[in-house]
Write a protein that holds these residues in place. Structure first.
Motif, PDB file in Angstrom:
ATOM      1  N   MET A  73       0.691  -1.145   0.130  1.00 44.35           N
ATOM      2  CA  MET A  73      -0.008   0.051  -0.093  1.00 44.35           C
ATOM      3  C   MET A  73       0.800   1.183  -0.067  1.00 44.35           C
ATOM      4  O   MET A  73       0.512   2.331  -0.713  1.00 44.35           O
ATOM      5  N   ALA A  74       1.987   1.132   0.712  1.00 43.13           N
ATOM      6  CA  ALA A  74       3.025   2.531   0.666  1.00 43.13           C
ATOM      7  C   ALA A  74       3.134   2.854  -0.842  1.00 43.13           C
ATOM      8  O   ALA A  74       3.154   4.202  -0.932  1.00 43.13           O
ATOM      9  N   LYS A  75       3.693   2.171  -1.615  1.00 47.58           N
ATOM     10  CA  LYS A  75       3.845   2.462  -3.034  1.00 47.58           C
ATOM     11  C   LYS A  75       2.546   3.024  -3.588  1.00 47.58           C
ATOM     12  O   LYS A  75       2.765   4.152  -4.392  1.00 47.58           O
ATOM     13  N   PHE A  76       1.489   2.548  -3.463  1.00 49.04           N
ATOM     14  CA  PHE A  76       0.126   3.123  -4.110  1.00 49.04           C
ATOM     15  C   PHE A  76      -0.031   4.653  -3.411  1.00 49.04           C
ATOM     16  O   PHE A  76      -0.343   5.537  -4.291  1.00 49.04           O
ATOM     17  N   TYR A  77       0.033   4.856  -2.207  1.00 47.76           N
ATOM     18  CA  TYR A  77      -0.373   5.927  -1.559  1.00 47.76           C
ATOM     19  C   TYR A  77       0.740   6.929  -2.095  1.00 47.76           C
ATOM     20  O   TYR A  77       0.515   8.196  -2.329  1.00 47.76           O
ATOM     21  N   LEU A  78       2.028   6.452  -2.208  1.00 44.22           N
ATOM     22  CA  LEU A  78       3.215   7.297  -2.728  1.00 44.22           C
ATOM     23  C   LEU A  78       2.932   8.008  -4.142  1.00 44.22           C
ATOM     24  O   LEU A  78       3.027   9.085  -4.604  1.00 44.22           O
ATOM     25  N   VAL A  79       2.400   6.853  -5.142  1.00 47.69           N
ATOM     26  CA  VAL A  79       1.779   7.278  -6.405  1.00 47.69           C
ATOM     27  C   VAL A  79       0.577   8.377  -6.241  1.00 47.69           C
ATOM     28  O   VAL A  79       1.032   9.479  -7.048  1.00 47.69           O
ATOM     29  N   LEU A  80      -0.340   8.135  -5.545  1.00 45.21           N
ATOM     30  CA  LEU A  80      -1.323   8.908  -5.459  1.00 45.21           C
ATOM     31  C   LEU A  80      -0.921  10.238  -4.918  1.00 45.21           C
ATOM     32  O   LEU A  80      -1.352  11.314  -5.462  1.00 45.21           O
ATOM     33  N   THR A  81       0.184  10.330  -3.762  1.00 40.67           N
ATOM     34  CA  THR A  81       0.807  11.706  -3.493  1.00 40.67           C
ATOM     35  C   THR A  81       1.126  12.446  -4.659  1.00 40.67           C
ATOM     36  O   THR A  81       1.131  13.565  -4.842  1.00 40.67           O
ATOM     37  N   LEU A  82       2.106  11.644  -5.609  1.00 46.46           N
ATOM     38  CA  LEU A  82       2.637  12.377  -6.884  1.00 46.46           C
ATOM     39  C   LEU A  82       1.372  12.845  -7.786  1.00 46.46           C
ATOM     40  O   LEU A  82       1.650  14.046  -8.037  1.00 46.46           O
ATOM     41  N   TYR A 142      -1.449  12.242  16.079  1.00 48.95           N
ATOM     42  CA  TYR A 142      -1.265  12.296  17.499  1.00 48.95           C
ATOM     43  C   TYR A 142      -1.359  11.013  18.206  1.00 48.95           C
ATOM     44  O   TYR A 142      -0.426  10.574  18.697  1.00 48.95           O
ATOM     45  N   ARG A 143      -2.578  10.577  18.088  1.00 46.10           N
ATOM     46  CA  ARG A 143      -2.936   9.207  18.531  1.00 46.10           C
ATOM     47  C   ARG A 143      -1.888   8.145  18.457  1.00 46.10           C
ATOM     48  O   ARG A 143      -1.824   7.253  19.006  1.00 46.10           O
ATOM     49  N   HIS A 144      -1.446   8.181  16.940  1.00 44.18           N
ATOM     50  CA  HIS A 144      -0.731   6.899  16.451  1.00 44.18           C
ATOM     51  C   HIS A 144       0.775   7.697  16.447  1.00 44.18           C
ATOM     52  O   HIS A 144       1.742   6.771  16.087  1.00 44.18           O
ATOM     53  N   GLN A 145       1.078   8.610  16.874  1.00 43.77           N
ATOM     54  CA  GLN A 145       2.485   9.188  16.851  1.00 43.77           C
ATOM     55  C   GLN A 145       3.121   9.062  15.359  1.00 43.77           C
ATOM     56  O   GLN A 145       4.219   8.512  15.300  1.00 43.77           O
ATOM     57  N   VAL A 146       2.389   9.447  14.459  1.00 46.39           N
ATOM     58  CA  VAL A 146       2.852   9.304  13.001  1.00 46.39           C
ATOM     59  C   VAL A 146       3.988  10.558  12.745  1.00 46.39           C
ATOM     60  O   VAL A 146       3.720  11.562  12.816  1.00 46.39           O
ATOM     61  N   LYS A 147       5.152   9.976  12.561  1.00 45.15           N
ATOM     62  CA  LYS A 147       6.117  10.964  12.219  1.00 45.15           C
ATOM     63  C   LYS A 147       5.773  11.761  11.023  1.00 45.15           C
ATOM     64  O   LYS A 147       5.531  11.224  10.100  1.00 45.15           O
ATOM     65  N   TYR A 148       6.274  12.966  10.962  1.00 41.92           N
ATOM     66  CA  TYR A 148       6.349  14.053  10.010  1.00 41.92           C
ATOM     67  C   TYR A 148       4.940  14.012   9.319  1.00 41.92           C
ATOM     68  O   TYR A 148       4.564  14.556   8.375  1.00 41.92           O
ATOM     69  N   ARG A 149       3.948  14.082  10.188  1.00 39.81           N
ATOM     70  CA  ARG A 149       2.589  14.291  10.004  1.00 39.81           C
ATOM     71  C   ARG A 149       2.361  15.725   9.740  1.00 39.81           C
ATOM     72  O   ARG A 149       1.493  16.106   8.987  1.00 39.81           O
ATOM     73  N   LYS A 189       1.664   6.836   7.573  1.00 38.95           N
ATOM     74  CA  LYS A 189       1.389   6.119   8.294  1.00 38.95           C
ATOM     75  C   LYS A 189       1.474   4.584   8.071  1.00 38.95           C
ATOM     76  O   LYS A 189       1.988   3.858   8.775  1.00 38.95           O
ATOM     77  N   GLU A 190       1.351   4.403   6.734  1.00 41.03           N
ATOM     78  CA  GLU A 190       1.629   2.993   6.238  1.00 41.03           C
ATOM     79  C   GLU A 190       3.225   2.530   6.281  1.00 41.03           C
ATOM     80  O   GLU A 190       3.441   1.497   6.807  1.00 41.03           O
ATOM     81  N   LYS A 191       4.158   3.615   6.130  1.00 43.89           N
ATOM     82  CA  LYS A 191       5.325   3.453   6.375  1.00 43.89           C
ATOM     83  C   LYS A 191       5.899   3.078   7.973  1.00 43.89           C
ATOM     84  O   LYS A 191       6.539   2.273   8.106  1.00 43.89           O
ATOM     85  N   GLN A 192       5.128   4.074   8.815  1.00 40.80           N
ATOM     86  CA  GLN A 192       5.224   3.735  10.249  1.00 40.80           C
ATOM     87  C   GLN A 192       4.789   2.348  10.659  1.00 40.80           C
ATOM     88  O   GLN A 192       5.665   1.519  11.288  1.00 40.80           O
ATOM     89  N   TYR A 193       3.640   1.905  10.192  1.00 41.27           N
ATOM     90  CA  TYR A 193       3.076   0.683  10.495  1.00 41.27           C
ATOM     91  C   TYR A 193       3.992  -0.472   9.880  1.00 41.27           C
ATOM     92  O   TYR A 193       4.306  -1.407  10.734  1.00 41.27           O
ATOM     93  N   GLN A 194       4.546  -0.338   8.684  1.00 40.40           N
ATOM     94  CA  GLN A 194       5.496  -1.399   8.094  1.00 40.40           C
ATOM     95  C   GLN A 194       6.982  -1.346   9.014  1.00 40.40           C
ATOM     96  O   GLN A 194       7.345  -2.654   9.267  1.00 40.40           O
ATOM     97  N   LYS A 195       7.284  -0.350   9.437  1.00 45.05           N
ATOM     98  CA  LYS A 195       8.500  -0.505  10.282  1.00 45.05           C
ATOM     99  C   LYS A 195       8.211  -0.977  11.615  1.00 45.05           C
ATOM    100  O   LYS A 195       9.062  -1.723  12.227  1.00 45.05           O
ATOM    101  N   PRO A 205      -3.220  11.317   0.636  1.00 45.57           N
ATOM    102  CA  PRO A 205      -2.556  10.305   0.215  1.00 45.57           C
ATOM    103  C   PRO A 205      -1.022  10.310   1.116  1.00 45.57           C
ATOM    104  O   PRO A 205      -0.505   9.334   1.473  1.00 45.57           O
ATOM    105  N   LEU A 206      -0.406  11.487   1.249  1.00 48.67           N
ATOM    106  CA  LEU A 206       0.879  11.829   2.230  1.00 48.67           C
ATOM    107  C   LEU A 206       0.735  11.434   3.289  1.00 48.67           C
ATOM    108  O   LEU A 206       1.642  10.364   3.875  1.00 48.67           O
ATOM    109  N   TYR A 207      -0.401  11.554   4.100  1.00 43.86           N
ATOM    110  CA  TYR A 207      -0.581  11.017   5.582  1.00 43.86           C
ATOM    111  C   TYR A 207      -0.680   9.808   5.424  1.00 43.86           C
ATOM    112  O   TYR A 207       0.064   8.782   6.315  1.00 43.86           O
ATOM    113  N   LEU A 208      -1.603   9.009   4.411  1.00 42.70           N
ATOM    114  CA  LEU A 208      -1.677   7.428   4.667  1.00 42.70           C
ATOM    115  C   LEU A 208      -0.222   6.929   3.946  1.00 42.70           C
ATOM    116  O   LEU A 208       0.005   5.887   4.595  1.00 42.70           O
ATOM    117  N   TYR A 209       0.504   7.527   3.283  1.00 48.17           N
ATOM    118  CA  TYR A 209       1.902   6.991   3.038  1.00 48.17           C
ATOM    119  C   TYR A 209       2.679   6.904   4.486  1.00 48.17           C
ATOM    120  O   TYR A 209       3.239   6.051   4.866  1.00 48.17           O
TER     121      TYR A 209
END
Length: 108
Positions: free
Chosen positions: A1-10, A67-74, A97-103, A91-95
């Motif tokens: 999903m991260a790649k999908f969100y990144l493409v949508l961000t672009l 704030y609730r999920h402490q998403v970096k760079y939100r 959040k997804e990267k943080q979840y993957q980590k 899509p940037l926020y979802l990206y």
């Protein structure tokens, strides 16, 4: 999903600015003309009010959920929503959040 969100961000920055930059080149930064053309008929007013409500909702969501999920760079998603729009901020926020979840998944 991260790649999908990144493409949508672009797409979320390229498509809106792809339409705005030619207008800006043709007319300059004429705020009064921009507002007039954006509000020229009821359907454009409908579209702008829809975007406005969506943007306010997204700003609230990013603030609370981030704030609730402490998403970096939100804050980048907040600024992206304010300076580009919902098509970029969401899509940037979802990206992010997804990267943080993957980590977190890798760490466990």
């Amino acid at each position: 999903m991260a790649k999908f969100y990144l493409v949508l961000t672009l797409f979320g920055i390229l498509l809106p600015y792809g339409a705005f930059i030619p207008w800006l080149i043709a007319h300059g930064f004429a705020v009064d003309l921009l507002v007039h053309e954006a509000m020229i008929n009821p359907i454009s007013i409908f579209a702008w009010l829809d975007v406005l409500v969506s943007a306010i909702t997204l700003l609230g969501f990013i603030t609370v959920d981030g704030y609730r999920h402490q998403v970096k760079y939100r804050y980048f998603a907040l600024l992206g929503t304010l300076f580009v729009g919902v098509s970029f901020g969401l899509p940037l926020y979802l990206y992010l959040k997804e990267k943080q979840y993957q980590k977190m998944q890798i760490q466990t």
